[in-house]
Design an enzyme around this catalytic site. Structure first.
Site, PDB file in Angstrom:
ATOM      1  N   ASP A  57       8.665   6.867 -20.588  1.00 54.35           N
ATOM      2  CA  ASP A  57       8.556   7.269 -22.026  1.00 54.35           C
ATOM      3  C   ASP A  57       9.796   7.023 -22.612  1.00 54.35           C
ATOM      4  O   ASP A  57      10.717   7.202 -21.162  1.00 54.35           O
ATOM      5  CB  ASP A  57       8.064   8.927 -23.067  1.00 54.35           C
ATOM      6  N   HIS A 111       1.268  -1.214  -0.357  1.00 58.70           N
ATOM      7  CA  HIS A 111       0.209   0.121  -0.066  1.00 58.70           C
ATOM      8  C   HIS A 111       1.588   0.829   0.078  1.00 58.70           C
ATOM      9  O   HIS A 111       1.253   1.454   0.760  1.00 58.70           O
ATOM     10  CB  HIS A 111      -0.796   0.220   1.462  1.00 58.70           C
ATOM     11  N   TYR A 147       5.885  13.375 -22.573  1.00 54.44           N
ATOM     12  CA  TYR A 147       5.149  13.088 -20.923  1.00 54.44           C
ATOM     13  C   TYR A 147       4.507  11.987 -21.310  1.00 54.44           C
ATOM     14  O   TYR A 147       3.923  12.409 -19.889  1.00 54.44           O
ATOM     15  CB  TYR A 147       4.685  15.030 -20.926  1.00 54.44           C
ATOM     16  N   SER A 148       4.594  10.907 -21.317  1.00 54.97           N
ATOM     17  CA  SER A 148       4.748   9.970 -20.820  1.00 54.97           C
ATOM     18  C   SER A 148       4.826   9.882 -20.162  1.00 54.97           C
ATOM     19  O   SER A 148       5.500   8.139 -20.768  1.00 54.97           O
ATOM     20  CB  SER A 148       4.113   9.134 -22.853  1.00 54.97           C
TER      21      SER A 148
END
EC number: 5.4.99.62
Length: 134
Positions: free
Chosen positions: A28, A20, A123-124
């Site tokens: 990318d 948790h 920005y992947s």
């Protein structure tokens, strides 16, 4: 042979060790991922595999409560943002942070794995925060 979605042993192991609040990142091809035991490099060539395909597969096996995305994705890659939103439950909290902070998450002590894809759209990158299954 394993029947579930993730066949890659390193991704499968990372997910199995997650508790948790732990993190797993999917990135990318250009993200500067530290070269340590958490690096899982899947990149074969430009856009193979795609970020969104790896994310979809990981989401089949990992329970998440929150995701972190670079603030810059809103302006520079809205198509990818829409695809991400289509994959995740509306109950999942989305937190937008500066790209520089995304980079610092790569070395965060709670991060169990950094997956590098062949994705070449800007920005992947995503940090998945684990939830419990009960």
């Amino acid at each position: 042979m394993k029947k579930s979605a993730v066949l890659n042993e390193h991704i499968s192991k990372a997910i199995a060790t997650i508790g948790h609040f732990d993190l797993l990142t999917i990135n990318d091809a250009g993200m500067p991922i530290p070269n340590d035991h958490r690096r899982i490099d899947l990149a074969v060539t430009k856009n193979l595999p795609r970020f969104i395909d790896v994310l979809a597969t990981v989401l089949e096996e990992m329970e998440i409560q929150k995701i972190y995305l670079a603030e810059e994705i809103k302006e520079h890659n809205p198509t990818q943002l829409q695809q991400i939103k289509q994959l995740i439950s509306s109950e999942i909290e989305i937190i937008f942070i500066p790209h520089e902070e995304m980079k610092s998450n790569l070395a965060h002590p709670l991060n169990k794995g950094n997956i590098r894809t062949g994705e070449t759209t800007p920005y992947s990158n995503i940090a998945l925060e684990s939830n419990v299954t009960f």
